[in-house]
Motif scaffolding. Structure first.
Motif, PDB file in Angstrom:
ATOM      1  N   LEU A   5       0.853  -1.186   0.000  1.00  8.98           N
ATOM      2  CA  LEU A   5       0.000   0.000   0.000  1.00  8.98           C
ATOM      3  C   LEU A   5       0.892   1.239   0.000  1.00  8.98           C
ATOM      4  N   CYS A   6       0.596   2.156  -0.900  1.00  9.02           N
ATOM      5  CA  CYS A   6       1.381   3.387  -1.005  1.00  9.02           C
ATOM      6  C   CYS A   6       0.463   4.573  -1.233  1.00  9.02           C
ATOM      7  N   ILE A   7       0.802   5.710  -0.616  1.00  7.85           N
ATOM      8  CA  ILE A   7       0.066   6.957  -0.827  1.00  7.85           C
ATOM      9  C   ILE A   7       1.050   8.059  -1.204  1.00  7.85           C
ATOM     10  N   ASP A   8       0.522   9.077  -1.885  1.00  8.81           N
ATOM     11  CA  ASP A   8       1.370  10.191  -2.302  1.00  8.81           C
ATOM     12  C   ASP A   8       0.533  11.461  -2.386  1.00  8.81           C
ATOM     13  N   VAL A  85      -8.600  12.900   5.965  1.00 12.32           N
ATOM     14  CA  VAL A  85      -7.457  13.666   6.493  1.00 12.32           C
ATOM     15  C   VAL A  85      -6.599  14.351   5.440  1.00 12.32           C
ATOM     16  N   ALA A  86      -6.764  14.039   4.166  1.00 16.12           N
ATOM     17  CA  ALA A  86      -5.923  14.677   3.149  1.00 16.12           C
ATOM     18  C   ALA A  86      -6.096  16.183   3.196  1.00 16.12           C
ATOM     19  N   ALA A  87      -4.995  16.910   3.061  1.00 13.14           N
ATOM     20  CA  ALA A  87      -4.999  18.358   3.242  1.00 13.14           C
ATOM     21  C   ALA A  87      -5.650  19.087   2.067  1.00 13.14           C
ATOM     22  N   VAL A  88      -6.181  20.251   2.363  1.00 12.19           N
ATOM     23  CA  VAL A  88      -6.726  21.128   1.331  1.00 12.19           C
ATOM     24  C   VAL A  88      -5.626  21.488   0.343  1.00 12.19           C
ATOM     25  N   GLY A  89      -5.933  21.382  -0.933  1.00  9.17           N
ATOM     26  CA  GLY A  89      -4.952  21.713  -1.957  1.00  9.17           C
ATOM     27  C   GLY A  89      -4.059  20.569  -2.371  1.00  9.17           C
ATOM     28  N   SER A  90      -4.186  19.415  -1.718  1.00  9.70           N
ATOM     29  CA  SER A  90      -3.361  18.255  -2.085  1.00  9.70           C
ATOM     30  C   SER A  90      -4.025  17.476  -3.213  1.00  9.70           C
ATOM     31  N   ASP A  91      -3.273  16.575  -3.811  1.00 10.67           N
ATOM     32  CA  ASP A  91      -3.741  15.775  -4.951  1.00 10.67           C
ATOM     33  C   ASP A  91      -3.508  14.290  -4.680  1.00 10.67           C
ATOM     34  N   PRO A  92      -4.177  13.740  -3.671  1.00  6.14           N
ATOM     35  CA  PRO A  92      -3.807  12.413  -3.170  1.00  6.14           C
ATOM     36  C   PRO A  92      -4.034  11.269  -4.162  1.00  6.14           C
ATOM     37  N   GLY A  93      -3.143  10.296  -4.067  1.00 11.72           N
ATOM     38  CA  GLY A  93      -3.292   9.061  -4.810  1.00 11.72           C
ATOM     39  C   GLY A  93      -3.062   7.871  -3.900  1.00 11.72           C
ATOM     40  N   LEU A  94      -3.743   6.776  -4.192  1.00 14.88           N
ATOM     41  CA  LEU A  94      -3.636   5.540  -3.408  1.00 14.88           C
ATOM     42  C   LEU A  94      -3.387   4.376  -4.356  1.00 14.88           C
ATOM     43  N   CYS A  95      -2.425   3.531  -3.996  1.00 16.50           N
ATOM     44  CA  CYS A  95      -2.170   2.309  -4.752  1.00 16.50           C
ATOM     45  C   CYS A  95      -2.139   1.134  -3.788  1.00 16.50           C
ATOM     46  N   VAL A  96      -2.846   0.059  -4.117  1.00 19.01           N
ATOM     47  CA  VAL A  96      -2.840  -1.159  -3.316  1.00 19.01           C
ATOM     48  C   VAL A  96      -2.659  -2.348  -4.260  1.00 19.01           C
ATOM     49  N   LEU A  97      -1.651  -3.151  -3.971  1.00 15.30           N
ATOM     50  CA  LEU A  97      -1.353  -4.331  -4.770  1.00 15.30           C
ATOM     51  C   LEU A  97      -1.482  -5.580  -3.921  1.00 15.30           C
ATOM     52  N   ALA A  98      -2.291  -6.531  -4.373  1.00 11.08           N
ATOM     53  CA  ALA A  98      -2.319  -7.865  -3.769  1.00 11.08           C
ATOM     54  C   ALA A  98      -1.237  -8.677  -4.455  1.00 11.08           C
ATOM     55  N   TYR A  99      -0.165  -8.952  -3.715  1.00  8.69           N
ATOM     56  CA  TYR A  99       1.020  -9.569  -4.314  1.00  8.69           C
ATOM     57  C   TYR A  99       0.752 -11.025  -4.665  1.00  8.69           C
ATOM     58  N   ASP A 100       1.210 -11.413  -5.852  1.00  9.12           N
ATOM     59  CA  ASP A 100       1.032 -12.775  -6.350  1.00  9.12           C
ATOM     60  C   ASP A 100       2.400 -13.327  -6.732  1.00  9.12           C
ATOM     61  N   THR A 142      -6.100  17.270  -8.407  1.00  9.95           N
ATOM     62  CA  THR A 142      -5.848  16.760  -9.749  1.00  9.95           C
ATOM     63  C   THR A 142      -5.675  15.245  -9.777  1.00  9.95           C
ATOM     64  N   GLY A 143      -5.526  14.642  -8.600  1.00 13.37           N
ATOM     65  CA  GLY A 143      -5.273  13.206  -8.541  1.00 13.37           C
ATOM     66  C   GLY A 143      -3.883  12.824  -9.011  1.00 13.37           C
ATOM     67  N   GLN A 144      -2.997  13.809  -9.133  1.00 12.56           N
ATOM     68  CA  GLN A 144      -1.645  13.577  -9.629  1.00 12.56           C
ATOM     69  C   GLN A 144      -0.867  12.601  -8.745  1.00 12.56           C
ATOM     70  N   GLY A 145      -1.316  12.449  -7.509  1.00 11.42           N
ATOM     71  CA  GLY A 145      -0.625  11.570  -6.582  1.00 11.42           C
ATOM     72  C   GLY A 145      -0.657  10.094  -6.964  1.00 11.42           C
ATOM     73  N   ILE A 146      -1.496   9.711  -7.925  1.00 13.86           N
ATOM     74  CA  ILE A 146      -1.507   8.308  -8.333  1.00 13.86           C
ATOM     75  C   ILE A 146      -0.175   7.902  -8.954  1.00 13.86           C
ATOM     76  N   ILE A 147       0.539   8.868  -9.541  1.00 12.55           N
ATOM     77  CA  ILE A 147       1.832   8.562 -10.165  1.00 12.55           C
ATOM     78  C   ILE A 147       2.829   8.124  -9.093  1.00 12.55           C
ATOM     79  N   GLY A 148       2.948   8.942  -8.046  1.00  8.43           N
ATOM     80  CA  GLY A 148       3.871   8.617  -6.969  1.00  8.43           C
ATOM     81  C   GLY A 148       3.449   7.388  -6.178  1.00  8.43           C
ATOM     82  N   ALA A 149       2.132   7.203  -6.014  1.00 11.32           N
ATOM     83  CA  ALA A 149       1.648   6.040  -5.270  1.00 11.32           C
ATOM     84  C   ALA A 149       2.016   4.745  -5.988  1.00 11.32           C
ATOM     85  N   LEU A 150       1.829   4.730  -7.299  1.00 12.12           N
ATOM     86  CA  LEU A 150       2.194   3.547  -8.084  1.00 12.12           C
ATOM     87  C   LEU A 150       3.713   3.354  -8.079  1.00 12.12           C
TER      88      LEU A 150
END
Length: 250
Positions: A5-8, A85-100, A142-150
């Protein structure tokens, strides 16, 4: 199930940091009865004027264990916490991988490595996510955080990148410890010589002359040290650790 699990991009200059939010998500997962979970690692990504970030452009990742049917619950816990809890003005992204174990994650690891060297787009991230059938979601702005989360998940899988959040917080500056003592800390699995990258004997004395950091090296939490002019092993300042770069760790 082992999951990553990663957030950005969850913070602003006045809010709690992304690393703290990652630890809060981890605590909620553990309270749900899942775990154990690893320590959180900070992964430094590319710094460029065309990439929006708060202060350092880094993502925060951890892995854990949970029942095979728990993936949806974990994603829901993380999503609700980010939305709260994400701050005002942030662009949060979340990535979750079920490892295989049967899957190959070379493309995902390469995405993480590239995110340290060049500008990537949300389309790049979504294409990579589809190829690996993992969860990748935007949570405001903007959801730009998905790049860093991945990228963070890819780098954690790579196993030779990132510093351990909160490392050596229970050790006292300007005191000496044996390698065995240091390895009793949860954030130290190995103590290696900076030049040779070889492990030191458990009886070797290490002086903590500064607030250092352990790093993820070959899938272990490693404290790098070096000899000073008196041939005594000493820790390396955090700022210098961050300048070593990804090529050093491979």
């Amino acid at each position: 199930m082992k999951f990553y699990l990663c957030i950005d991009d969850t913070d602003n200059l006045d809010s709690i940091g992304t690393g703290t939010i990652a630890e809060q998500i981890q605590e909620k997962i553990i309270r749900q009865g899942y775990g154990p979970c690893s320590l959180v690692t900070r992964h430094q990504l590319y710094i460029h004027e065309d990439i929006p970030y708060t202060s350092h452009n880094s993502s925060m990742c951890f892995y854990g264990e949970a029942p095979d049917d728990a993936l949806a619950t974990i994603i829901d816990l993380a999503t609700k916490h980010l939305d709260t809890v994400a701050a005002v003005g942030s662009d949060p992204g979340l990535c979750v991988l079920a490892y295989d174990d049967s899957c190959h994650y070379d493309e995902l690891m390469e995405f993480g490595i590239q995110a340290k060297q060049t500008i990537l787009t949300k389309d790049d991230a979504m294409a990579c996510a589809r190829n690996h059938q993992l969860h990748l979601s935007e949570h405001g702005g903007t959801g730009q955080g998905i790049i860093g989360a991945l990228a963070g998940v890819g780098l954690r899988l790579f196993g030779c990148d990132g510093e351990i959040k909160g490392a050596l917080k229970n050790a006292v500056i300007n005191q000496s410890y044996t390698v065995a003592d240091l390895k009793n800390l949860p954030e130290v699995e190995q103590v290696l010589d900076l030049t040779s990258k070889e492990p030191l004997a458990d009886t070797t004395l290490i002086r903590l002359g500064n607030r250092s950091k352990t790093v993820l090296y070959r899938h272990h939490y490693v404290l790098f040290v070096r000899q000073d002019k008196n041939n005594q092993y000493v820790t390396i300042p955090k700022a210098e650790i961050r300048q070593l770069g990804e090529h050093f760790y491979v």
